[in-house]
Every structure is written in structure tokens, then in C-alpha cells.
Design an enzyme around this catalytic site. Structure first.
Site, PDB file in Angstrom:
ATOM      1  N   ASP A  47      -0.059   2.897   6.772  1.00  0.00           N
ATOM      2  CA  ASP A  47       0.005   3.276   5.274  1.00  0.00           C
ATOM      3  C   ASP A  47       1.020   4.218   5.499  1.00  0.00           C
ATOM      4  O   ASP A  47       1.091   5.276   6.215  1.00  0.00           O
ATOM      5  CB  ASP A  47      -1.530   4.173   5.181  1.00  0.00           C
ATOM      6  CG  ASP A  47      -1.253   5.026   4.015  1.00  0.00           C
ATOM      7  OD1 ASP A  47      -1.712   4.419   2.869  1.00  0.00           O
ATOM      8  OD2 ASP A  47      -0.664   6.108   3.700  1.00  0.00           O
ATOM      9  N   TYR A  52       7.499   9.632   2.829  1.00  0.00           N
ATOM     10  CA  TYR A  52       7.674   9.919   4.041  1.00  0.00           C
ATOM     11  C   TYR A  52       8.878   9.735   4.908  1.00  0.00           C
ATOM     12  O   TYR A  52       9.272  10.102   5.879  1.00  0.00           O
ATOM     13  CB  TYR A  52       6.369   8.979   4.575  1.00  0.00           C
ATOM     14  CG  TYR A  52       4.976   9.457   4.158  1.00  0.00           C
ATOM     15  CD1 TYR A  52       4.803  10.403   3.520  1.00  0.00           C
ATOM     16  CD2 TYR A  52       3.997   8.315   4.797  1.00  0.00           C
ATOM     17  CE1 TYR A  52       3.442  10.367   2.782  1.00  0.00           C
ATOM     18  CE2 TYR A  52       2.746   8.428   4.258  1.00  0.00           C
ATOM     19  CZ  TYR A  52       2.580   9.513   3.180  1.00  0.00           C
ATOM     20  OH  TYR A  52       1.136   9.775   2.755  1.00  0.00           O
ATOM     21  N   LYS A  77       3.948   3.744  -1.133  1.00  0.00           N
ATOM     22  CA  LYS A  77       3.283   4.235  -2.426  1.00  0.00           C
ATOM     23  C   LYS A  77       4.856   4.636  -3.138  1.00  0.00           C
ATOM     24  O   LYS A  77       5.772   4.956  -2.905  1.00  0.00           O
ATOM     25  CB  LYS A  77       2.830   5.726  -2.194  1.00  0.00           C
ATOM     26  CG  LYS A  77       1.772   5.521  -1.144  1.00  0.00           C
ATOM     27  CD  LYS A  77       0.970   6.825  -0.665  1.00  0.00           C
ATOM     28  CE  LYS A  77      -0.157   6.513   0.657  1.00  0.00           C
ATOM     29  NZ  LYS A  77       0.618   6.760   1.536  1.00  0.00           N
ATOM     30  N   HIS A 110       1.373   7.653  -6.054  1.00  0.00           N
ATOM     31  CA  HIS A 110       1.083   8.555  -5.054  1.00  0.00           C
ATOM     32  C   HIS A 110       0.427   9.746  -5.682  1.00  0.00           C
ATOM     33  O   HIS A 110      -0.498  10.471  -4.988  1.00  0.00           O
ATOM     34  CB  HIS A 110       2.472   8.911  -4.312  1.00  0.00           C
ATOM     35  CG  HIS A 110       2.441   9.439  -3.041  1.00  0.00           C
ATOM     36  ND1 HIS A 110       3.377   9.240  -1.984  1.00  0.00           N
ATOM     37  CD2 HIS A 110       1.338  10.117  -2.485  1.00  0.00           C
ATOM     38  CE1 HIS A 110       2.816   9.787  -0.737  1.00  0.00           C
ATOM     39  NE2 HIS A 110       1.745  10.486  -1.012  1.00  0.00           N
TER      40      HIS A 110
HETATM   41  N1  LIG Z   1      -1.673   9.883  -0.626  1.00  0.00           N
HETATM   42  C1  LIG Z   1      -1.518  10.934  -0.250  1.00  0.00           C
HETATM   43  O1  LIG Z   1      -1.243  11.943  -1.130  1.00  0.00           O
HETATM   44  C2  LIG Z   1      -1.586  11.427   1.161  1.00  0.00           C
HETATM   45  C3  LIG Z   1      -1.215  12.795   1.554  1.00  0.00           C
HETATM   46  C4  LIG Z   1      -1.682  13.014   3.019  1.00  0.00           C
HETATM   47  C5  LIG Z   1      -1.657  12.152   3.841  1.00  0.00           C
HETATM   48  N2  LIG Z   1      -1.818  10.861   3.545  1.00  0.00           N
HETATM   49  C6  LIG Z   1      -1.951   9.356   4.318  1.00  0.00           C
HETATM   50  O2  LIG Z   1      -3.180   9.640   5.266  1.00  0.00           O
HETATM   51  C7  LIG Z   1      -2.931   9.781   6.475  1.00  0.00           C
HETATM   52  C8  LIG Z   1      -3.795  10.621   7.439  1.00  0.00           C
HETATM   53  O3  LIG Z   1      -3.617  12.005   6.923  1.00  0.00           O
HETATM   54  P1  LIG Z   1      -2.727  13.146   7.732  1.00  0.00           P
HETATM   55  O4  LIG Z   1      -1.697  12.493   8.422  1.00  0.00           O
HETATM   56  O5  LIG Z   1      -2.288  14.018   6.695  1.00  0.00           O
HETATM   57  O6  LIG Z   1      -3.802  14.044   8.363  1.00  0.00           O
HETATM   58  P2  LIG Z   1      -5.147  13.607   9.436  1.00  0.00           P
HETATM   59  O7  LIG Z   1      -5.020  12.163  10.070  1.00  0.00           O
HETATM   60  O8  LIG Z   1      -6.290  13.915   9.079  1.00  0.00           O
HETATM   61  O9  LIG Z   1      -4.664  14.564  10.760  1.00  0.00           O
HETATM   62  C9  LIG Z   1      -3.361  14.427  11.516  1.00  0.00           C
HETATM   63  C10 LIG Z   1      -3.648  15.348  12.682  1.00  0.00           C
HETATM   64  O10 LIG Z   1      -4.704  15.311  13.617  1.00  0.00           O
HETATM   65  C11 LIG Z   1      -4.430  15.182  14.816  1.00  0.00           C
HETATM   66  N3  LIG Z   1      -5.102  14.148  15.390  1.00  0.00           N
HETATM   67  C12 LIG Z   1      -5.197  12.853  15.383  1.00  0.00           C
HETATM   68  N4  LIG Z   1      -5.914  12.110  16.112  1.00  0.00           N
HETATM   69  C13 LIG Z   1      -6.666  13.468  16.779  1.00  0.00           C
HETATM   70  C14 LIG Z   1      -7.626  13.178  17.979  1.00  0.00           C
HETATM   71  N5  LIG Z   1      -8.305  12.037  18.212  1.00  0.00           N
HETATM   72  N6  LIG Z   1      -8.037  14.506  18.213  1.00  0.00           N
HETATM   73  C15 LIG Z   1      -7.505  15.697  17.651  1.00  0.00           C
HETATM   74  N7  LIG Z   1      -6.531  15.681  16.866  1.00  0.00           N
HETATM   75  C16 LIG Z   1      -5.986  14.595  16.306  1.00  0.00           C
HETATM   76  C17 LIG Z   1      -2.808  14.542  14.747  1.00  0.00           C
HETATM   77  O11 LIG Z   1      -1.930  15.188  15.895  1.00  0.00           O
HETATM   78  P3  LIG Z   1      -0.871  14.357  16.644  1.00  0.00           P
HETATM   79  O12 LIG Z   1      -0.178  13.381  15.790  1.00  0.00           O
HETATM   80  O13 LIG Z   1      -0.285  15.438  17.208  1.00  0.00           O
HETATM   81  O14 LIG Z   1      -1.746  13.544  17.684  1.00  0.00           O
HETATM   82  C18 LIG Z   1      -2.284  15.532  13.429  1.00  0.00           C
HETATM   83  O15 LIG Z   1      -1.878  16.766  13.817  1.00  0.00           O
HETATM   84  C19 LIG Z   1      -1.262  10.242   6.452  1.00  0.00           C
HETATM   85  O16 LIG Z   1      -0.690   9.890   7.838  1.00  0.00           O
HETATM   86  C20 LIG Z   1      -0.559   9.402   5.224  1.00  0.00           C
HETATM   87  O17 LIG Z   1      -0.701   7.997   5.668  1.00  0.00           O
HETATM   88  C21 LIG Z   1      -1.842  10.535   2.199  1.00  0.00           C
END
Ligand SMILES: NC(=O)c1ccc[n+]([C@@H]2O[C@H](COP(=O)([O-])OP(=O)(O)OC[C@H]3O[C@@H](n4cnc5c(N)ncnc54)[C@H](OP(=O)(O)O)[C@@H]3O)[C@@H](O)[C@H]2O)c1
Length: 278
Positions: A47, A52, A77, A110
Site C-alpha cells: 500500500d 508518500y 492513491k 486519498h
Molecule cells: N489512507 C490514509 O489516509 C492513510 C493514512 C496513514 C497511513 N496509511 C497507510 O496505512 C499504513 C499503516 O499505517 P501507519 O504506517 O500510519 O501506522 P502503523 O502501521 O499503525 O504503525 C507504524 C508504526 O508502528 C511501528 N511498528 C510496526 N510493527 C511493530 C511491531 N511489531 N511492534 C512494535 N512497533 C511496530 C513502526 O515502527 P518501525 O517502522 O520503526 O518498525 C511504526 O512506527 C501506512 O504505512 C500507509 O500505507 C493510509
């Protein structure tokens, strides 16, 4: 081979039930290595998004992985400043070029913004009808946005990607989407690293199932029929986050995590998020 269960979208397209997100993963080596690691670990859904700024690295990793393109489900997106019927086509071609592919599996609007999401989505419908994308959908749509979209367009979105985690479990939108056949995808499934994953409920359930708090949360998403797309640049976590298919949370376990809900949004509210909109 990947052991991730496959789900079906409302247009019949198959999709892995867990994916890999790359928000805030830097273009260049960082995203390239993270995506390669994810594909090696068994993820088959990546994704990304135009905003990004890492579509090139994602595309390069997919190519270099040696995994046939058709075995990978690729999402990108349409960014806010590219909304509008004509703009959307230009933005799509730019994303395709960066991703170095001739189609994406899923193209998403998005954010809804104010008043251009219907015409933007109509451009996505055209891309879908022209078979440039295998499915189309939206992100960050409240029920009122979906109601308007469903009333004014033809193709029911396959997906609504929204902020969703144990602190904001989005029950109402989930129920609505289920009724309309729209798959819910969780962004920020691990609370974006903004909240402690070591809250007692996750630690205790982790001890019970011999899993980490992150794995407990990701399993909760899966059992709620929510497709989570956790992000990590840490190889051990990338592997850990997909290793959730050898245990099951009981109804009582699920209830404990459901009870953790506080309707607490950790990021922007779609009704007020106007970044990039006039
Ligand atoms: N459509 C939208 O508006 C929107 C908005 C935000 C995000 N997204 C999508 O959703 C995806 C996921 O959301 P997100 O990246 O915001 O947040 P997330 O996946 O909830 O959290 C990522 C964070 O958690 C840490 N982490 C990952 N696995 C872990 C584990 N097993 N134990 C402890 N900590 C862990 C990562 O650290 P490290 O990387 O340092 O390991 C990073 O700091 C995004 O990457 C993006 O593709 C979409």
C-alpha cells in the site's frame, strides 16, 4: 509461498487479508529494502500513495523481487491536490510511470475533501471501465461521504481505507460498509507508534497466546474482517506482523480488545482535513 488467507472484494477480485504499508518510508534504499523484505516475508499486498513520494522505490522492489507482478496486489492513491476529473487521469499516469507498471490493482481517492470527490471518483470509474485498474475505492470516507458517492456514481467502491485501531474501532462505519459490500481496510492499525502497544490488555493476551502485542492487535483486525496494512522498516517486525495465522482469539479475548475503544482519533478527521484542498 505466502500463508496469508485471501479475501474477495465486491467485484470478485482476490486480495490478501493483510498488507504492507509504506507511509513515511523514505524513497530510495529505505523503501526498496523494506518492500523487498516484506515480499520475502510473504506479504503480497503493498500500500503506497502518490503523496508518500516513494512509488519509484516500491516499483523497483517489486521488479527486483522476482515475484510475478500478477501475484502482487498493488495499491496507490490519488492525492488531494490532484482531485478533479481531468487531473485524476494525469495523476494516475504519473503514479503508473513511477511504479513502473502498466496497471495498479487498487486505486483509491486519498481523502474526501470538500466537493470534488464525486468527480474524482468518476475518473476512477473510467479507469476501471478501461481496465487500467483492477478495482477502485476510497479512503477516509465517513458514512455521509459514502452515501453521496453511492447515490451519484455507478461502481460501488471495493474498499474504504480508514484510521482504525483498538482505540478507535470504527464499529459504525464497519457495519455500514459490511451492509454495502465495501471492504474496510485499517490504516494506523498499530496506532502509528503513537500509543503504547504494551497496554495490559495486549500484553496479557500476548502472554496467553505466546504472541507480541502487535500480533494480538493484528489478529483482532483479521478476526473483525478488517484488512490491516501495518508499516515497519524493521525486518523482525515486518516478519512478526504477518505471523498471525497460527492462533485464534476467543470471543472473550475479542471482547476485551473491543472494550479498549475510546473513539480516539490519532490523526486528521476527514471532515476537517483540508490539506491540499482549496
Ligand atoms: N489512507 C490514509 O489516509 C492513510 C493514512 C496513514 C497511513 N496509511 C497507510 O496505512 C499504513 C499503516 O499505517 P501507519 O504506517 O500510519 O501506522 P502503523 O502501521 O499503525 O504503525 C507504524 C508504526 O508502528 C511501528 N511498528 C510496526 N510493527 C511493530 C511491531 N511489531 N511492534 C512494535 N512497533 C511496530 C513502526 O515502527 P518501525 O517502522 O520503526 O518498525 C511504526 O512506527 C501506512 O504505512 C500507509 O500505507 C493510509
Amino acid at each position: 509461498m505466502s500463508n496469508v488467507p485471501i479475501w474477495k472484494l465486491n467485484n470478485g477480485l482476490e486480495i490478501p487479508s493483510v498488507g504492507f504499508g509504506v507511509f513515511k518510508v523514505k524513497e530510495g534504499d529505505e523503501v526498496y529494502l523494506a518492500v523487498l523484505e516484506a515480499l520475502k516475508a510473504g506479504y503480497r499486498l503493498i500500500d503506497t500513495a502518490a503523496i508518500y513520494g516513494n512509488e519509484e522505490g516500491v516499483g523497483r522492489a517489486i521488479k527486483d523481487s522476482g515475484i510475478p507482478r500478477e501475484e502482487i496486489f498493488l495499491t496507490t492513491k490519488l492525492w488531494n491536490t490532484d482531485q478533479g476529473y481531468n487531473n485524476a487521469f494525469t495523476a494516475f499516469e504519473t503514479s503508473l510511470k513511477k511504479l513502473d507498471t502498466d496497471y495498479v490493482d487498487l486505486y483509491l481517492v486519498h481523502w474526501p475533501g470538500k466537493d470534488k470527490y464525486v468527480e474524482s471518483y468518476k475518473a476512477l470509474e473510467k479507469l476501471y471501465k478501461d481496465k487500467r485498474v483492477r478495482a477502485i475505492g476510497v479512503c477516509n470516507f465517513h458514512i455521509h461521504h459514502l452515501e453521496k458517492l453511492l447515490a451519484e456514481t455507478e461502481v460501488v467502491p471495493v474498499m474504504n481505507q480508514i484510521e482504525l485501531h483498538p482505540l478507535m474501532n470504527q464499529k459504525e462505519i464497519r457495519d455500514y460498509c459490511k451492509e454495502k459490500g465495501i471492504q474496510v481496510e485499517a490504516w494506523g492499525p498499530l496506532m502509528q507508534g503513537k500509543e503504547d502497544l504494551d497496554a495490559p490488555v495486549f500484553v496479557e493476551l500476548g502472554r496467553k497466546h505466546e504472541k507480541s502485542p502487535a500480533q494480538i492487535i493484528l489478529r483482532w483486525h483479521f478476526q473483525n474482517d478488517v484488512l490491516a496494512i501495518p508499516k515497519s522498516v524493521t525486518p523482525s517486525r515486518i516478519r512478526e506482523n504477518i505471523d498471525i495465522f497460527d492462533f485464534e482469539l476467543s470471543e472473550e479475548d475479542m471482547g476485551k480488545i473491543n472494550a479498549h475503544n475510546q473513539n480516539k482519533r490519532l490523526s486528521a478527521d476527514p471532515d476537517t482535513m483540508m490539506n491540499g484542498f482549496d
